[in-house]
Design a protein around this motif. Structure first.
Motif, PDB file in Angstrom:
ATOM      1  N   VAL A   1       6.355   9.735  -6.596  1.00 43.96           N
ATOM      2  CA  VAL A   1       7.628   9.068  -7.527  1.00 43.96           C
ATOM      3  C   VAL A   1       7.077  10.418  -8.587  1.00 43.96           C
ATOM      4  CG1 VAL A   1       9.331   8.146  -8.225  1.00 43.96           C
ATOM      5  CG2 VAL A   1       8.459   8.082  -5.804  1.00 43.96           C
ATOM      6  N   LEU A   2       5.986  10.019  -9.411  1.00 45.69           N
ATOM      7  CA  LEU A   2       6.447  10.418 -10.770  1.00 45.69           C
ATOM      8  C   LEU A   2       5.976  11.443 -10.990  1.00 45.69           C
ATOM      9  CD1 LEU A   2       4.656   6.634 -12.016  1.00 45.69           C
ATOM     10  CD2 LEU A   2       6.744   7.836 -12.434  1.00 45.69           C
ATOM     11  N   ALA A   3       5.893  12.094  -9.919  1.00 44.23           N
ATOM     12  CA  ALA A   3       4.969  13.749 -10.589  1.00 44.23           C
ATOM     13  C   ALA A   3       6.801  14.439 -10.057  1.00 44.23           C
ATOM     14  CB  ALA A   3       3.930  14.127  -9.015  1.00 44.23           C
ATOM     15  N   ASN A   4       7.484  14.062  -9.534  1.00 41.96           N
ATOM     16  CA  ASN A   4       8.380  14.868  -8.919  1.00 41.96           C
ATOM     17  C   ASN A   4       9.319  14.886 -10.636  1.00 41.96           C
ATOM     18  OD1 ASN A   4       8.242  15.714  -6.537  1.00 41.96           O
ATOM     19  ND2 ASN A   4       9.188  13.552  -5.618  1.00 41.96           N
ATOM     20  N   GLU A   5       8.717  15.175 -11.245  1.00 46.09           N
ATOM     21  CA  GLU A   5       9.443  15.669 -12.857  1.00 46.09           C
ATOM     22  C   GLU A   5      10.958  16.802 -12.672  1.00 46.09           C
ATOM     23  OE1 GLU A   5       6.657  18.032 -15.196  1.00 46.09           O
ATOM     24  OE2 GLU A   5       6.656  16.221 -15.114  1.00 46.09           O
ATOM     25  N   PRO A   6      11.684  16.300 -13.346  1.00 45.05           N
ATOM     26  CA  PRO A   6      12.004  18.114 -13.892  1.00 45.05           C
ATOM     27  C   PRO A   6      12.014  18.982 -14.107  1.00 45.05           C
ATOM     28  CG  PRO A   6      13.418  16.177 -14.883  1.00 45.05           C
ATOM     29  CD  PRO A   6      11.602  15.370 -14.091  1.00 45.05           C
ATOM     30  N   LYS A   7      12.549  19.395 -13.269  1.00 43.20           N
ATOM     31  CA  LYS A   7      12.555  21.326 -13.200  1.00 43.20           C
ATOM     32  C   LYS A   7      12.917  22.529 -13.685  1.00 43.20           C
ATOM     33  CE  LYS A   7       8.196  21.224 -10.044  1.00 43.20           C
ATOM     34  NZ  LYS A   7       8.143  20.132  -8.890  1.00 43.20           N
TER      35      LYS A   7
ATOM     36  N   THR B   1       0.581  -1.552  -0.090  1.00 45.46           N
ATOM     37  CA  THR B   1       0.344  -0.423  -0.394  1.00 45.46           C
ATOM     38  C   THR B   1       0.397   0.891  -0.315  1.00 45.46           C
ATOM     39  OG1 THR B   1      -2.058  -1.316   1.289  1.00 45.46           O
ATOM     40  CG2 THR B   1      -1.977   0.943   1.464  1.00 45.46           C
ATOM     41  N   VAL B   2       1.770   1.558   0.690  1.00 51.68           N
ATOM     42  CA  VAL B   2       2.661   2.201   1.173  1.00 51.68           C
ATOM     43  C   VAL B   2       3.513   2.584  -0.812  1.00 51.68           C
ATOM     44  CG1 VAL B   2       4.676   3.482   1.828  1.00 51.68           C
ATOM     45  CG2 VAL B   2       3.151   2.291   3.508  1.00 51.68           C
ATOM     46  N   LEU B   3       3.816   1.627  -0.916  1.00 52.22           N
ATOM     47  CA  LEU B   3       4.344   1.728  -2.683  1.00 52.22           C
ATOM     48  C   LEU B   3       3.848   2.305  -4.097  1.00 52.22           C
ATOM     49  CD1 LEU B   3       7.238   0.808  -3.742  1.00 52.22           C
ATOM     50  CD2 LEU B   3       5.949  -1.099  -4.130  1.00 52.22           C
ATOM     51  N   LEU B   4       2.285   1.549  -3.787  1.00 48.84           N
ATOM     52  CA  LEU B   4       1.423   2.048  -4.420  1.00 48.84           C
ATOM     53  C   LEU B   4       1.337   3.448  -4.020  1.00 48.84           C
ATOM     54  CD1 LEU B   4      -0.689  -0.451  -4.704  1.00 48.84           C
ATOM     55  CD2 LEU B   4       0.635   0.359  -6.716  1.00 48.84           C
ATOM     56  N   ALA B   5       0.903   3.899  -3.136  1.00 49.86           N
ATOM     57  CA  ALA B   5       0.720   5.297  -2.737  1.00 49.86           C
ATOM     58  C   ALA B   5       2.387   5.610  -3.097  1.00 49.86           C
ATOM     59  CB  ALA B   5       0.689   5.881  -1.531  1.00 49.86           C
TER      60      ALA B   5
ATOM     61  N   SER C   1      11.659   8.908   0.109  1.00 47.05           N
ATOM     62  CA  SER C   1      10.694   8.911   1.232  1.00 47.05           C
ATOM     63  C   SER C   1      10.479   7.020   1.022  1.00 47.05           C
ATOM     64  CB  SER C   1       8.996   9.873   0.885  1.00 47.05           C
ATOM     65  OG  SER C   1       9.386   9.396  -0.031  1.00 47.05           O
ATOM     66  N   ILE C   2      10.721   6.512  -0.087  1.00 46.79           N
ATOM     67  CA  ILE C   2      10.175   5.378  -0.228  1.00 46.79           C
ATOM     68  C   ILE C   2      11.695   4.478   0.462  1.00 46.79           C
ATOM     69  CG2 ILE C   2      10.154   3.359  -1.402  1.00 46.79           C
ATOM     70  CD1 ILE C   2       8.562   5.040  -3.770  1.00 46.79           C
ATOM     71  N   TYR C   3      12.400   4.997   0.275  1.00 48.03           N
ATOM     72  CA  TYR C   3      13.639   4.009   1.101  1.00 48.03           C
ATOM     73  C   TYR C   3      13.229   4.432   2.976  1.00 48.03           C
ATOM     74  CZ  TYR C   3      16.333   3.053  -2.984  1.00 48.03           C
ATOM     75  OH  TYR C   3      16.737   3.035  -4.522  1.00 48.03           O
ATOM     76  N   TYR C   4      13.065   5.140   3.148  1.00 47.41           N
ATOM     77  CA  TYR C   4      12.851   5.505   4.393  1.00 47.41           C
ATOM     78  C   TYR C   4      11.860   5.131   4.984  1.00 47.41           C
ATOM     79  CZ  TYR C   4      16.381   9.624   4.217  1.00 47.41           C
ATOM     80  OH  TYR C   4      17.060  10.475   4.224  1.00 47.41           O
ATOM     81  N   VAL C   5      10.736   4.664   4.295  1.00 50.31           N
ATOM     82  CA  VAL C   5       9.293   3.771   4.815  1.00 50.31           C
ATOM     83  C   VAL C   5       9.705   2.506   4.427  1.00 50.31           C
ATOM     84  CG1 VAL C   5       6.587   2.848   4.097  1.00 50.31           C
ATOM     85  CG2 VAL C   5       7.848   6.062   3.763  1.00 50.31           C
TER      86      VAL C   5
END
Length: 63
Positions: free
Chosen positions: A23-29, A14-18, A41-45
């Motif tokens: 992660v996909l929303a973090n596109e380069p700006k 569930t955490v991974l899917l959320a 944040s995934i690694y910390y979880v």
């Protein structure tokens, strides 16, 4: 034990899917260093889940 492992896997899934959408929303700006806050944040979880299971296994599991 099987119920506990199933619960841990379900929570991690569930955490991974959320987190995938985040992660996909973090596109380069533009220019500048890349933003790694999503994957970190995934690694910390995942580290937190592993540590939580270790504490449970060490102190709260019945012999």
């Amino acid at each position: 034990m099987k119920r506990i492992c199933t619960g841990i896997v379900a929570a991690a899934g569930t955490v991974l899917l959320a987190s995938v959408s985040y992660v996909l929303a973090n596109e380069p700006k533009g220019e500048g260093p890349p933003d790694y806050s999503g994957i970190s944040s995934i690694y910390y979880v995942l580290i937190g889940l592993i540590l939580t299971y270790g504490v449970y296994d060490s102190f709260f599991k019945k012999l």
